[in-house]
Structures are given as C-alpha cells and as structure tokens.
Design a protein around this motif. Sequence first.
Motif, PDB file in Angstrom:
ATOM      1  N   ASN A  36       0.753  -1.114   0.005  1.00 22.88           N
ATOM      2  CA  ASN A  36      -0.050  -0.036  -0.124  1.00 22.88           C
ATOM      3  C   ASN A  36       0.777   1.311  -0.267  1.00 22.88           C
ATOM      4  O   ASN A  36       0.476   2.251  -0.552  1.00 22.88           O
ATOM      5  N   ASP A  37       1.986   1.166   0.617  1.00 24.98           N
ATOM      6  CA  ASP A  37       2.915   2.149   0.541  1.00 24.98           C
ATOM      7  C   ASP A  37       3.454   2.523  -0.664  1.00 24.98           C
ATOM      8  O   ASP A  37       3.421   3.865  -1.500  1.00 24.98           O
ATOM      9  N   LEU A  84       0.538   4.408  -2.706  1.00 25.69           N
ATOM     10  CA  LEU A  84       0.437   5.662  -2.207  1.00 25.69           C
ATOM     11  C   LEU A  84       1.604   6.508  -2.990  1.00 25.69           C
ATOM     12  O   LEU A  84       1.130   7.544  -3.367  1.00 25.69           O
ATOM     13  N   SER A 105      -5.410  -1.685  -4.298  1.00 28.31           N
ATOM     14  CA  SER A 105      -5.019  -1.543  -2.838  1.00 28.31           C
ATOM     15  C   SER A 105      -5.938  -2.687  -2.153  1.00 28.31           C
ATOM     16  O   SER A 105      -5.483  -3.252  -0.988  1.00 28.31           O
ATOM     17  N   ILE A 148      -6.808   2.680   0.119  1.00 29.46           N
ATOM     18  CA  ILE A 148      -6.208   3.970  -0.527  1.00 29.46           C
ATOM     19  C   ILE A 148      -7.411   4.977  -0.948  1.00 29.46           C
ATOM     20  O   ILE A 148      -7.235   6.127  -0.920  1.00 29.46           O
ATOM     21  N   VAL A 192      -7.055   7.951   1.258  1.00 22.61           N
ATOM     22  CA  VAL A 192      -6.297   9.159   0.611  1.00 22.61           C
ATOM     23  C   VAL A 192      -6.830   9.723  -0.733  1.00 22.61           C
ATOM     24  O   VAL A 192      -6.848  10.972  -0.600  1.00 22.61           O
TER      25      VAL A 192
END
Length: 331
Positions: free
Chosen positions: A232-233, A236, A281, A288, A292
Amino acid sequence: MEKKLLTIIIPGYNVADFIVNTLQEVFNQHETNFEVIYVDDASNDNTLTLIHQHFLKFIMEKRLSVIESEINGGPATARQKALDKVQTPYVTFLDADDHYASLDVLTKIVEALETNTPDLLMFKYITDHGKVKIKKKCSLPTHIISAREAMCHKIKTSNPIWHYLWNKCYRMSLIRDYQIRFDEGERSAEDVEFNRKYLKIADKIKYLDQYLYMYNCTNVHSLTRKSSSYSNDDILLWWQRETAQYKTLINDCIALNCNNECQPFLAKKLSDVAVRFDILSKRINGHIFDDVILKDSLYPVIKKYIWKSRLDNYLNSFVIRLKLVIKKILK
C-alpha cells in the motif's frame, strides 16, 4: 571527416546476446549519414569484448564510439552520458535488444530530416512478441504540426507513441539551448519525462506514417518488462506521482494555450488511475481510495468521472475474461 546528420545512441547492460546483431543491422543500413554511440552501463558479461571483436573497423573510422561506465547507473544516466557527447544536428535512440524494421529505415529518416528540418521527427513501430508481430496504430497528420497540436493529440488519445525515445529524432540545438536532460538515476519512465519536456519547445513536428522500428517484447531481462509485488505504501507513492504528473501536464497545457481542450481528458485519466489503484489496494486489504484519494485536493476534479472509470474497468475486465474463456473452449 564529413560531419554526419544523425547520432544513434544505444545504451546497454549485459546485452551480449543481442548487441552483435543489433549493431550489425545498423551498419548494414543502406544509409551512411549517421554515427553511433554505444554506452555500456558497467556490464559484467562479454558485451564489450564482442563489440571490439566485431566492430573495430567502425570504431577506427569514428562511426562507432564506445563509452564504458564503471558503475551501473541505469538507462537514464547512460543515455545522458552519450547525449553529452553528440556532435550531430539530430539524435535518436535504439535499445540494444531492438532493431529497425528494414535496411532502408535510416534512408527514410535521413531524407525526412533533410527535407522537412523538423524539431521532432516521429514514426510508427511494431511490437515483436516472437511468433506474433503487432503493428501499433497512430492517426497523426503527416504535415508539419505545432507543439500545441501535438499536445492535444497526446492528451486526447493516450497513444504510447508519445512516450518512447526510439521512435523519434530530436534536434540537438534545442536540447542544448533549453538544457533538456534525463533525470539521471531514474530507472523507469525516464523517456516519458524527457519527451514531455522536449515536446513543449518543439515548434515543427513531423510524423512519418510508416512502421520503422521493431520493439522487442521477448527479452525477459528488460527493465521495462519486469513485474514485482507491491504494498500500500507503493500504491500511495504511485498516486502521489500521478497527481504530480497531472499538475505538471496542466501547466504544460496552459503554456501551450490548450488547457480548456485537454483538461477533461487529463481528469478522466486521473480518475481511471484512482479506480485502478483502488482495486490494487483492496487486493492487499488496503483502503487507499477512502483513506487517501477521497481526501486529495484533486478529488473534486475527478469526482464526476469516477463512475465511468469504474464502468470502463469492469467492461475491460469482462472482455479479458471472456477472451480467456473462448480461448479455452477453442483449444
């Protein structure tokens, strides 16, 4: 020695399996009004040995220059090293595992450069999948077009023809005057950013409606064809890059006075990315989109396109699954 019109830059890393055939084909071209710079990115195979064994004649004639890097810096760094050495009016690029579609390709390219004196020359390409060869289509006008016209086509069609380096010839004086450089150390999509910067300042763009380049899609070691797991990083970070790219392209469109025409297409593309990242995701139990994307300052820009992006994604997935089912039935 007569100054050549065109330089062909070939970066390579451990390309012993390809480099002899690639260079042999280049120097077998009917046209001779060019020179080659090969940049070896710290190979640990026998690439350099093969080059000196087979092409010493061209090195002695100064038609082939070889740059040897001590440290592997990636394709962007390798290309920039060669670009700094170019002395011809035009430059193009060739990947070490690719080749031209015929022996008269450089004849056609040189003729187009001499006849039209463009800032940017583009041509079509074929993807080589082994037994299958796919001709990639493009519907650009063949007369000289402006940077504004080119930008509108690029944004509206999303044709990958705009991203690659090897299907284009660039005017070196513009590269130097506007200090257009590769982002050294970048190991992916460095060609996209180089082309974005160059397109803004190219007043005369000529398109050859001919298939001149063969893009090798069979090399499993190629950087552009590697896949990997993701977190997930990572997603992002990808989203942050996409939003930054959106803002950059909006500024480019404003500079070329085509923002009103192109902005809806850019917003839809960013919406497509948001939906795709949402799906990725969720596959790894991430959120996400809620955490986000919904909170991003650009969400109001893409909000009205989200439903269509989801529909498009569903239809595309359905078609892919249907093709797989049909393929199994026909076996």
